[in-house]
Design a protein around this motif. Structure first.
Motif, PDB file in Angstrom:
ATOM      1  N   GLY A   9      44.948  55.935  40.631  1.00 47.93           N
ATOM      2  CA  GLY A   9      45.148  55.168  39.265  1.00 47.93           C
ATOM      3  C   GLY A   9      43.741  54.390  39.277  1.00 47.93           C
ATOM      4  N   LEU A  10      42.960  54.779  38.141  1.00 46.44           N
ATOM      5  CA  LEU A  10      41.611  54.316  38.152  1.00 46.44           C
ATOM      6  C   LEU A  10      41.667  53.447  36.662  1.00 46.44           C
ATOM      7  N   GLY A  11      42.471  52.571  36.983  1.00 43.81           N
ATOM      8  CA  GLY A  11      42.749  51.463  35.568  1.00 43.81           C
ATOM      9  C   GLY A  11      41.460  50.157  35.929  1.00 43.81           C
ATOM     10  N   LYS A  12      42.186  49.173  35.079  1.00 48.25           N
ATOM     11  CA  LYS A  12      41.515  48.181  35.079  1.00 48.25           C
ATOM     12  C   LYS A  12      40.954  47.242  36.527  1.00 48.25           C
ATOM     13  N   PHE A  13      42.036  47.352  37.250  1.00 50.39           N
ATOM     14  CA  PHE A  13      41.884  46.373  38.815  1.00 50.39           C
ATOM     15  C   PHE A  13      41.295  47.437  39.422  1.00 50.39           C
ATOM     16  N   ALA A  14      41.591  48.596  39.569  1.00 51.77           N
ATOM     17  CA  ALA A  14      40.716  49.403  40.487  1.00 51.77           C
ATOM     18  C   ALA A  14      39.363  49.451  40.099  1.00 51.77           C
ATOM     19  N   GLN A  15      39.013  49.673  38.858  1.00 49.47           N
ATOM     20  CA  GLN A  15      37.455  49.830  38.392  1.00 49.47           C
ATOM     21  C   GLN A  15      36.693  48.314  38.446  1.00 49.47           C
ATOM     22  N   SER A  57      44.791  65.400  40.533  1.00 47.56           N
ATOM     23  CA  SER A  57      45.516  65.052  39.345  1.00 47.56           C
ATOM     24  C   SER A  57      46.770  64.489  39.757  1.00 47.56           C
ATOM     25  N   TYR A  58      47.798  63.974  38.791  1.00 45.12           N
ATOM     26  CA  TYR A  58      49.001  63.456  39.682  1.00 45.12           C
ATOM     27  C   TYR A  58      49.735  64.701  39.958  1.00 45.12           C
ATOM     28  N   ASP A  59      49.495  65.841  39.327  1.00 42.56           N
ATOM     29  CA  ASP A  59      50.248  67.327  39.528  1.00 42.56           C
ATOM     30  C   ASP A  59      49.918  67.686  40.999  1.00 42.56           C
ATOM     31  N   GLY A  80      56.229  50.454  38.614  1.00 41.99           N
ATOM     32  CA  GLY A  80      57.224  51.613  38.667  1.00 41.99           C
ATOM     33  C   GLY A  80      57.049  52.454  39.553  1.00 41.99           C
ATOM     34  N   MET A  81      55.482  52.853  39.590  1.00 42.80           N
ATOM     35  CA  MET A  81      55.303  54.120  40.116  1.00 42.80           C
ATOM     36  C   MET A  81      54.759  54.036  41.715  1.00 42.80           C
ATOM     37  N   HIS A  82      54.773  52.910  42.147  1.00 41.88           N
ATOM     38  CA  HIS A  82      54.464  52.498  43.430  1.00 41.88           C
ATOM     39  C   HIS A  82      55.221  53.422  44.649  1.00 41.88           C
ATOM     40  N   LYS A 100      50.386  45.015  44.712  1.00 40.61           N
ATOM     41  CA  LYS A 100      51.575  44.214  44.384  1.00 40.61           C
ATOM     42  C   LYS A 100      52.269  44.309  43.023  1.00 40.61           C
ATOM     43  N   PRO A 101      53.494  43.759  42.676  1.00 44.05           N
ATOM     44  CA  PRO A 101      54.493  43.842  43.485  1.00 44.05           C
ATOM     45  C   PRO A 101      54.984  45.179  44.209  1.00 44.05           C
ATOM     46  N   MET A 102      55.395  45.345  45.359  1.00 45.54           N
ATOM     47  CA  MET A 102      55.599  46.419  46.162  1.00 45.54           C
ATOM     48  C   MET A 102      56.321  47.529  45.345  1.00 45.54           C
ATOM     49  N   TYR A 127      48.332  42.242  49.323  1.00 39.12           N
ATOM     50  CA  TYR A 127      48.506  40.530  48.892  1.00 39.12           C
ATOM     51  C   TYR A 127      46.943  40.115  49.332  1.00 39.12           C
ATOM     52  N   ARG A 128      45.983  40.132  48.229  1.00 42.66           N
ATOM     53  CA  ARG A 128      44.962  39.843  48.736  1.00 42.66           C
ATOM     54  C   ARG A 128      44.766  38.257  48.970  1.00 42.66           C
ATOM     55  N   ALA A 129      45.615  37.518  48.623  1.00 42.95           N
ATOM     56  CA  ALA A 129      45.314  35.999  48.885  1.00 42.95           C
ATOM     57  C   ALA A 129      45.660  35.776  50.331  1.00 42.95           C
ATOM     58  N   LYS A 167      44.593  47.121  27.339  1.00 44.01           N
ATOM     59  CA  LYS A 167      45.165  48.324  27.516  1.00 44.01           C
ATOM     60  C   LYS A 167      46.011  48.068  28.941  1.00 44.01           C
ATOM     61  N   ALA A 168      45.209  47.567  29.813  1.00 45.31           N
ATOM     62  CA  ALA A 168      46.018  47.141  31.170  1.00 45.31           C
ATOM     63  C   ALA A 168      47.213  46.316  31.033  1.00 45.31           C
ATOM     64  N   ASP A 169      47.654  45.772  29.853  1.00 41.06           N
ATOM     65  CA  ASP A 169      49.033  44.930  29.555  1.00 41.06           C
ATOM     66  C   ASP A 169      50.036  45.994  28.864  1.00 41.06           C
TER      67      ASP A 169
HETATM   68  P1  NAD Z   1      45.865  49.599  34.371  1.00 43.82           P
HETATM   69  O1  NAD Z   1      46.831  50.032  33.286  1.00 43.82           O
HETATM   70  O2  NAD Z   1      44.389  48.981  34.016  1.00 43.82           O
HETATM   71  O3  NAD Z   1      45.794  50.626  35.757  1.00 43.82           O
HETATM   72  C1  NAD Z   1      46.687  51.562  35.881  1.00 43.82           C
HETATM   73  C2  NAD Z   1      46.404  53.055  35.964  1.00 43.82           C
HETATM   74  O4  NAD Z   1      47.515  53.770  36.073  1.00 43.82           O
HETATM   75  C3  NAD Z   1      45.568  53.461  34.762  1.00 43.82           C
HETATM   76  O5  NAD Z   1      44.557  53.976  35.192  1.00 43.82           O
HETATM   77  C4  NAD Z   1      46.533  54.485  34.064  1.00 43.82           C
HETATM   78  O6  NAD Z   1      46.086  55.302  33.316  1.00 43.82           O
HETATM   79  C5  NAD Z   1      47.285  54.804  35.191  1.00 43.82           C
HETATM   80  N1  NAD Z   1      48.555  55.566  35.052  1.00 43.82           N
HETATM   81  C6  NAD Z   1      49.128  56.792  35.608  1.00 43.82           C
HETATM   82  N2  NAD Z   1      50.228  56.797  34.955  1.00 43.82           N
HETATM   83  C7  NAD Z   1      50.689  55.933  34.246  1.00 43.82           C
HETATM   84  C8  NAD Z   1      51.569  55.796  33.156  1.00 43.82           C
HETATM   85  N3  NAD Z   1      52.855  56.561  33.235  1.00 43.82           N
HETATM   86  N4  NAD Z   1      51.643  54.487  32.455  1.00 43.82           N
HETATM   87  C9  NAD Z   1      50.533  53.707  32.493  1.00 43.82           C
HETATM   88  N5  NAD Z   1      49.588  53.822  33.356  1.00 43.82           N
HETATM   89  C10 NAD Z   1      49.528  54.990  34.164  1.00 43.82           C
HETATM   90  O7  NAD Z   1      46.660  48.176  35.423  1.00 43.82           O
HETATM   91  P2  NAD Z   1      46.120  47.230  36.329  1.00 43.82           P
HETATM   92  O8  NAD Z   1      45.862  45.957  35.954  1.00 43.82           O
HETATM   93  O9  NAD Z   1      44.742  47.849  37.047  1.00 43.82           O
HETATM   94  O10 NAD Z   1      47.001  47.265  37.151  1.00 43.82           O
HETATM   95  C11 NAD Z   1      47.446  48.428  38.424  1.00 43.82           C
HETATM   96  C12 NAD Z   1      48.019  47.877  39.714  1.00 43.82           C
HETATM   97  O11 NAD Z   1      47.142  46.894  40.311  1.00 43.82           O
HETATM   98  C13 NAD Z   1      49.587  47.189  39.253  1.00 43.82           C
HETATM   99  O12 NAD Z   1      50.066  47.391  40.564  1.00 43.82           O
HETATM  100  C14 NAD Z   1      49.006  45.784  39.228  1.00 43.82           C
HETATM  101  O13 NAD Z   1      50.232  44.832  39.623  1.00 43.82           O
HETATM  102  C15 NAD Z   1      47.975  45.633  40.346  1.00 43.82           C
HETATM  103  N6  NAD Z   1      47.171  44.539  40.068  1.00 43.82           N
HETATM  104  C16 NAD Z   1      46.905  43.958  41.104  1.00 43.82           C
HETATM  105  C17 NAD Z   1      46.098  42.764  41.053  1.00 43.82           C
HETATM  106  C18 NAD Z   1      45.768  41.930  42.192  1.00 43.82           C
HETATM  107  O14 NAD Z   1      44.890  40.793  41.992  1.00 43.82           O
HETATM  108  N7  NAD Z   1      46.207  42.145  43.203  1.00 43.82           N
HETATM  109  C19 NAD Z   1      45.317  42.383  39.810  1.00 43.82           C
HETATM  110  C20 NAD Z   1      45.658  43.431  38.844  1.00 43.82           C
HETATM  111  C21 NAD Z   1      46.665  44.477  38.833  1.00 43.82           C
END
Ligand code: NAD
Length: 338
Positions: A9-15, A57-59, A80-82, A100-102, A127-129, A167-169
């Motif tokens: 999952g290369l979304g907002k928090f990961a990147q 890929s996810y597949d 919901g995918m964890h 988190k959440p798990m 749980y980074r805190a 988008k992350a919301d």
């Molecule tokens: P995000 O939407 O930016 O990232 C989610 C990633 O999952 C995206 O790259 C998206 O493309 C991918 N994805 C794959 N299948 C998907 C689907 N069916 N629907 C939606 N997205 C799909 O969200 P985020 O803010 O990066 O959050 C990702 C995780 O990180 C969550 O579990 C969130 O609770 C956690 N998070 C933790 C912290 C923290 O401080 N520990 C902060 C933000 C987010």
């Protein structure tokens, strides 16, 4: 030795937070990427020096089992995918760090714990805190008795959720992907803090919820939820969680000698601690540290030294169980014993 991590999952928090933190890690490096978007994955692979043959890929994710460059799978997908990806990673024989959440439900958390136990791999919840220096200092000062006997805690976490602007919301307001609303996403920081600050498990919860059902954001998930917890020693905690108020991430611990305030308490950077008593207030000097790198290194050390993580699956399950009790208390208007 540095262990190889696959980022799922290369979304907002990961990147924005986690991938850049690897540069400060002693025992962890990125060796694989899992994404639904090949272009994004290729771009990030180049940026982070990841071999493009280690892009999944996810597949085809399950074939990661044949890749010795991957020791740990780090799941940064919607909540919901964890569970699905933890179980698949465990079946592939990989250790799992999940955000988190798990998971959405205690049942899913239990499935994740069971799958990792069966595969004999580690499971840790991010749980980074609990790896962040100001929070660790707060815990240490409380345990040393600096506040006297702890009597009560207040904790507030909130921000404005904005699925049209961020988008992350998008997934955060969908029940299936988020499990719930602000409590799952933000209130969990208040909840988890009351547990690590007291070192106790709550025995009773009450709650009130308020969501404007005319607001499209709150059709499926809750906006504001306030909850109170009673701990065995008599400590009371009052927590708020919100998706409709400006950003707050703070707590205050009240003892019979002094109080300790962390505001922000659970931000990414720049925390602030103030301790007050009858003689005045002081702001202890605490060195900021990279909590993300500390968390990743802890996961790697647990694998390298065959130790149980400080925040294992069981820790994630406890919070998700309590979250369900808080939802029940809000729904029924009754005190819920846990
Ligand atoms: P995000 O939407 O930016 O990232 C989610 C990633 O999952 C995206 O790259 C998206 O493309 C991918 N994805 C794959 N299948 C998907 C689907 N069916 N629907 C939606 N997205 C799909 O969200 P985020 O803010 O990066 O959050 C990702 C995780 O990180 C969550 O579990 C969130 O609770 C956690 N998070 C933790 C912290 C923290 O401080 N520990 C902060 C933000 C987010």
């Amino acid at each position: 030795k540095k262990l190889g991590f696959a980022i799922v999952g290369l979304g907002k928090f990961a990147q924005e937070q986690m991938m850049p933190a690897f540069k400060d890690c002693k025992h962890a490096r990125i060796t694989a990427l899992v994404s639904g978007s090949p272009d994004k994955a290729k771009k990030l692979a180049t940026e982070y020096g990841v071999d493009t043959k280690n892009i999944y890929s996810y597949d085809n994710f399950d074939s990661i089992k044949d890749n010795p460059a991957v020791d740990v799978v780090y799941i940064v997908l919607p909540v919901g995918m964890h569970a699905e990806y933890t179980v698949r990673a465990a079946k592939a024989g990989k250790h799992v760090l999940t955000e988190k959440p798990m998971a959405n439900t205690p049942e899913d958390c239990q499935k994740m714990i069971d799958a990792c136990k069966k595969a004999n791999v580690k499971l840790m919840v991010a749980y980074r805190a609990q790896y962040e220096p100001f929070n660790l200092e707060a815990i240490a000062r409380i345990r040393k008795g600096e506040l006297g006997k702890v009597m009560q805690i207040t904790a507030d976490h909130g921000r404005i959720v904005d699925p049209t602007g961020d988008k992350a919301d998008t997934w955060r307001v969908q029940k299936k992907l988020a499990g719930g609303g602000s409590l799952m996403d933000l209130g969990i920081y208040s909840l988890n803090a009351t547990r690590y600050l007291t070192g106790e498990e709550p025995v009773e919860v009450t709650a009130l919820e308020m969501s404007d059902k005319a607001d499209p954001r709150f059709k499926e998930v809750e906006d504001r939820i306030h909850f109170t917890l009673r701990f065995p020693s008599g400590i009371l905690a009052t927590c708020t969680s919100s998706y409709s108020t400006e950003g707050v991430k703070r707590y205050r611990v009240f003892g019979d000698k002094a109080w300790l305030d962390l505001d922000p308490a659970t931000d990414y950077y720049e925390h602030k601690m103030v301790i007050g008593d009858k003689d005045g207030q002081q702001q202890p000097k605490i060195k900021e540290g990279n909590q993300f790198a500390a968390e990743l290194d802890h996961m790697a050390e647990c694998v390298l030294q065959n130790k149980t993580p400080k925040t294992p699956g069981e820790e994630g399950l406890k919070d998700v169980r309590l979250i369900m009790a808080i939802y029940e208390a809000a729904r029924t208007g009754k005190k819920v014993k846990v």
